[in-house]
Design a protein around this motif. Structure first.
Motif, PDB file in Angstrom:
ATOM      1  N   GLN A  20       0.799  -1.139  -0.035  1.00  0.00           N
ATOM      2  CA  GLN A  20       0.042  -0.085   0.016  1.00  0.00           C
ATOM      3  C   GLN A  20       0.912   1.336  -0.145  1.00  0.00           C
ATOM      4  OE1 GLN A  20      -2.454   0.148   3.422  1.00  0.00           O
ATOM      5  NE2 GLN A  20      -0.552   0.781   4.868  1.00  0.00           N
ATOM      6  N   THR A  21       0.248   2.405  -0.601  1.00  0.00           N
ATOM      7  CA  THR A  21       1.001   3.626  -0.167  1.00  0.00           C
ATOM      8  C   THR A  21       0.313   4.343   0.772  1.00  0.00           C
ATOM      9  OG1 THR A  21      -0.850   4.524  -1.845  1.00  0.00           O
ATOM     10  CG2 THR A  21       1.167   3.680  -2.964  1.00  0.00           C
ATOM     11  N   ILE A  22       1.102   5.578   1.199  1.00  0.00           N
ATOM     12  CA  ILE A  22       0.767   6.207   2.228  1.00  0.00           C
ATOM     13  C   ILE A  22      -0.702   7.037   2.007  1.00  0.00           C
ATOM     14  CG2 ILE A  22       1.205   8.211   3.800  1.00  0.00           C
ATOM     15  CD1 ILE A  22       4.085   7.601   3.680  1.00  0.00           C
ATOM     16  N   PRO A  23      -1.622   6.832   2.831  1.00  0.00           N
ATOM     17  CA  PRO A  23      -2.931   7.357   2.393  1.00  0.00           C
ATOM     18  C   PRO A  23      -2.749   8.829   2.585  1.00  0.00           C
ATOM     19  CG  PRO A  23      -2.831   6.392   4.591  1.00  0.00           C
ATOM     20  CD  PRO A  23      -1.700   6.015   3.999  1.00  0.00           C
ATOM     21  N   VAL A  24      -3.808   9.545   1.901  1.00  0.00           N
ATOM     22  CA  VAL A  24      -3.846  11.142   1.849  1.00  0.00           C
ATOM     23  C   VAL A  24      -4.375  11.624   3.295  1.00  0.00           C
ATOM     24  CG1 VAL A  24      -4.737  12.870   0.796  1.00  0.00           C
ATOM     25  CG2 VAL A  24      -4.224  11.179  -0.623  1.00  0.00           C
ATOM     26  N   THR A  25      -3.320  12.230   3.984  1.00  0.00           N
ATOM     27  CA  THR A  25      -3.464  12.631   5.306  1.00  0.00           C
ATOM     28  C   THR A  25      -2.579  13.695   5.801  1.00  0.00           C
ATOM     29  OG1 THR A  25      -3.795  11.911   7.795  1.00  0.00           O
ATOM     30  CG2 THR A  25      -2.150  10.793   6.410  1.00  0.00           C
ATOM     31  N   ASP A  26      -3.309  14.727   7.042  1.00  0.00           N
ATOM     32  CA  ASP A  26      -2.190  15.531   7.280  1.00  0.00           C
ATOM     33  C   ASP A  26      -1.659  15.041   8.627  1.00  0.00           C
ATOM     34  OD1 ASP A  26      -4.475  15.826   8.841  1.00  0.00           O
ATOM     35  OD2 ASP A  26      -4.749  17.914   8.702  1.00  0.00           O
ATOM     36  N   TYR A 277      14.659  15.134   4.648  1.00  0.00           N
ATOM     37  CA  TYR A 277      13.323  15.729   4.872  1.00  0.00           C
ATOM     38  C   TYR A 277      11.942  14.948   4.098  1.00  0.00           C
ATOM     39  CZ  TYR A 277      14.296  18.277   0.536  1.00  0.00           C
ATOM     40  OH  TYR A 277      14.897  18.508  -0.631  1.00  0.00           O
ATOM     41  N   LEU A 278      10.732  15.262   4.536  1.00  0.00           N
ATOM     42  CA  LEU A 278       9.667  14.722   3.947  1.00  0.00           C
ATOM     43  C   LEU A 278       8.901  15.540   3.062  1.00  0.00           C
ATOM     44  CD1 LEU A 278       8.403  11.716   4.377  1.00  0.00           C
ATOM     45  CD2 LEU A 278       6.632  12.961   6.274  1.00  0.00           C
ATOM     46  N   GLN A 279       8.734  15.149   1.818  1.00  0.00           N
ATOM     47  CA  GLN A 279       8.393  16.096   0.871  1.00  0.00           C
ATOM     48  C   GLN A 279       7.026  15.377   0.101  1.00  0.00           C
ATOM     49  OE1 GLN A 279      10.825  17.379  -2.612  1.00  0.00           O
ATOM     50  NE2 GLN A 279      10.155  19.288  -1.870  1.00  0.00           N
ATOM     51  N   ASN A 280       6.244  16.247  -0.330  1.00  0.00           N
ATOM     52  CA  ASN A 280       4.809  15.902  -1.103  1.00  0.00           C
ATOM     53  C   ASN A 280       5.390  15.983  -2.433  1.00  0.00           C
ATOM     54  OD1 ASN A 280       3.321  16.293   1.346  1.00  0.00           O
ATOM     55  ND2 ASN A 280       1.706  15.535   0.068  1.00  0.00           N
ATOM     56  N   LEU A 281       5.132  14.724  -3.576  1.00  0.00           N
ATOM     57  CA  LEU A 281       5.344  15.104  -5.030  1.00  0.00           C
ATOM     58  C   LEU A 281       4.407  16.042  -5.487  1.00  0.00           C
ATOM     59  CD1 LEU A 281       6.396  11.463  -6.010  1.00  0.00           C
ATOM     60  CD2 LEU A 281       7.953  13.406  -5.710  1.00  0.00           C
ATOM     61  N   LEU A 287       4.038  10.940  -1.112  1.00  0.00           N
ATOM     62  CA  LEU A 287       4.850  11.428   0.059  1.00  0.00           C
ATOM     63  C   LEU A 287       6.380  10.567  -0.247  1.00  0.00           C
ATOM     64  CD1 LEU A 287       3.393  11.700   3.367  1.00  0.00           C
ATOM     65  CD2 LEU A 287       4.306  13.778   2.142  1.00  0.00           C
ATOM     66  N   ILE A 288       7.401  11.376  -0.381  1.00  0.00           N
ATOM     67  CA  ILE A 288       8.688  10.721  -0.459  1.00  0.00           C
ATOM     68  C   ILE A 288       9.737  11.373   0.679  1.00  0.00           C
ATOM     69  CG2 ILE A 288       8.474  10.198  -2.956  1.00  0.00           C
ATOM     70  CD1 ILE A 288      10.511  12.571  -3.329  1.00  0.00           C
ATOM     71  N   ILE A 289      10.610  10.466   1.103  1.00  0.00           N
ATOM     72  CA  ILE A 289      11.665  10.905   1.880  1.00  0.00           C
ATOM     73  C   ILE A 289      12.835  11.250   1.139  1.00  0.00           C
ATOM     74  CG2 ILE A 289      13.434  10.266   3.556  1.00  0.00           C
ATOM     75  CD1 ILE A 289      11.421   8.496   5.001  1.00  0.00           C
ATOM     76  N   LYS A 290      13.331  12.515   1.105  1.00  0.00           N
ATOM     77  CA  LYS A 290      14.325  13.046   0.202  1.00  0.00           C
ATOM     78  C   LYS A 290      15.467  13.573   1.171  1.00  0.00           C
ATOM     79  CE  LYS A 290      14.897  16.267  -3.767  1.00  0.00           C
ATOM     80  NZ  LYS A 290      14.105  17.262  -4.607  1.00  0.00           N
ATOM     81  N   SER A 291      16.727  13.277   0.599  1.00  0.00           N
ATOM     82  CA  SER A 291      17.783  13.724   1.176  1.00  0.00           C
ATOM     83  C   SER A 291      18.672  14.352   0.069  1.00  0.00           C
ATOM     84  CB  SER A 291      18.676  12.520   1.441  1.00  0.00           C
ATOM     85  OG  SER A 291      19.117  11.528   0.616  1.00  0.00           O
TER      86      SER A 291
END
Length: 453
Positions: A20-26, A277-281, A287-291
């Protein structure tokens, strides 16, 4: 058969989680694990991603008030332990492997929103913040023994004004703060003071006025501006550039900013030398974790400036100028005094009188005898009448003639001596009245001008 069914169910459930992918949530809590150094992403208080956003596990947790996203702003790595504090202060959680455990005995305080988090002697601390309709300038600390919050007693009355969301940085020596907002008035802190809270003395020290150009930048930052710490330096992100603040060396450096880093608690990974950091595409709910390598982030420096000016530096140049002038005047005075002082010398071995290095040759025999006599008695006052013995041989039967002759020769001697020193401000011969009989005068060579050799 039931065991087989249970195993199939677990296998299907695990496959579902992995796929599964991360669900849309805040409701996302993002922080760094103190033990592994990896990013931890907790979604909807139920799924835990350790490192990459895949293969999540079910979050185990004790009861805590609110949602976990309210705990990611104040996160602390202390002695390989990871702690999360509720955004308004109060509840304290600890992350252990894939579990969240509440460790405090306090209540939800709602008293320090937008505070400055720091660590003092292994204790979680918060400075300032907003709550209960007031801004604060207090320091609260969490004591791990009673598991309660207490005020940290500050020495002295010199403290920063109340504020929230100020720029802050701490190391093993203390906490630095400047800027911030007054929530009641909705205005930015225009006072240019840079403050340092010393961990040894527990005193606030005003270091000076920080750079006005920096004030123009940070006063325009949104409330959710992004800051991060790399080594011993603090970084603030602006749309146009990244500001590097070096508190130890009193320095600011501006870099071109070609990367927009969201304010979601980015952290520096020492092992990879990257900012994580964590970022929305864009255009996606994914969501992806980016460095990003630090070398890439800070590759284009623009300019360098001083961070702050100490209060004494404003007056340093005029003060030093005044000191130098005073020293020069004093030096000239001492030089002139030394030039005049100790200028008459009596060489006892040669039985000669000198003015500095030259023999005094313009004295009459009686004048020279009087000078030598005064030199030989230079440690005490002598009566003026004692000089009469030099004139009595010539006027045995007339005392008044002796006195007249004495006064005439003595006056001539003074005139000749004063001609050498150009009539200095101090007399060559000191004169006083006898303590018993005030009619009797006593004289002595002034030690400022005369010396035995």
């Amino acid at each position: 058969m039931p065991r087989l069914f249970l195993r199939l169910l677990i296998l299907l459930f695990t496959t579902f989680l992995n796929a599964q992918t991360i669900p849309v949530t805040d409701n996302i809590c993002f922080f760094q694990d103190a033990k592994t150094g990896k990013p931890i992403t907790i979604v909807n208080d139920s799924l835990v991603y350790k490192g990459e956003l895949k293969n999540p596990s079910i979050l185990k947790h004790t009861e805590f008030p609110g949602k976990l996203k309210r705990y990611s702003q104040y996160n602390f790595n202390i002695n390989k332990h990871t702690y999360l504090v509720e955004v308004g202060c109060g509840p304290v959680l600890e992350y252990r492997n894939d579990s969240i455990v509440r460790i405090d005995n306090s209540v939800l305080q709602n008293n320090q929103f937008g505070a400055s988090p720091f660590v003092y002697k292994g204790q979680i601390c918060l400075f300032g913040g907003y709550g209960l309709f007031t801004d604060k300038n207090i320091i609260t600390r969490f004591d791990f023994t009673p598991k309660e919050w207490f005020l940290l007693n500050v020495n002295g009355d010199n403290v920063p004004s109340v504020r929230t969301e100020n720029i802050n940085y701490f190391d093993e020596n203390g906490l630095y703060i400047f800027g911030g907002w007054n929530t009641r008035t909705g205005t930015f802190e225009k006072d240019l003071s840079l403050w340092h809270f010393n961990f040894n003395s527990l005193k606030w020290i005003r270091l000076g006025d920080y750079n006005e150009n920096l004030l123009k930048v940070i006063s325009k930052l949104p409330h959710n501006y992004c800051t991060f710490k790399i080594g011993e330096k603090l970084y603030i992100q602006n749309i146009d550039f990244i500001i590097e603040i070096d508190f130890d060396n009193n320095n600011i450096c501006y870099f071109d900013n070609n990367n927009i880093i969201p304010n979601n608690q980015p952290f520096f990974n020492k092992k990879t030398n990257t900012l994580v950091y964590l970022q929305n595409l864009t255009g996606s709910s994914k969501l992806i974790i980016k460095s990003i390598p630090i070398s890439e982030l800070l590759k284009n420096p623009i300019k360098t400036e001083k961070l702050y000016t100490s209060p004494w530096q404003e007056f340093a140049v005029p003060t030093l100028s005044i000191i130098l002038v005073l020293l020069l005047i004093f030096g000239i005075y001492k030089w002139r005094k030394n030039k005049k002082g100790k200028c008459f010398i009596y060489n006892q071995t040669q039985n000669k009188l000198y003015y500095k290095t030259k023999i005094i040759a313009n004295l009459d025999p009686l004048e020279e005898k009087i000078m030598i006599y005064l030199f030989q008695n230079n440690n005490t006052y002598i009566q003026l009448n004692q000089l009469n013995s030099f004139f009595e041989k010539e006027s045995l039967d007339n005392v008044s003639n002796v006195i007249k002759k004495r006064d005439l020769v003595f006056s001539s001697l003074l005139v000749k001596l004063n001609a050498y020193v150009m009539y200095g401000e101090n007399p060559l011969i000191l004169i006083q009245k006898n303590e018993v009989d005030k009619r009797i005068k006593e004289i002595k060579l002034n030690p400022l001008y005369f010396t035995l050799k």
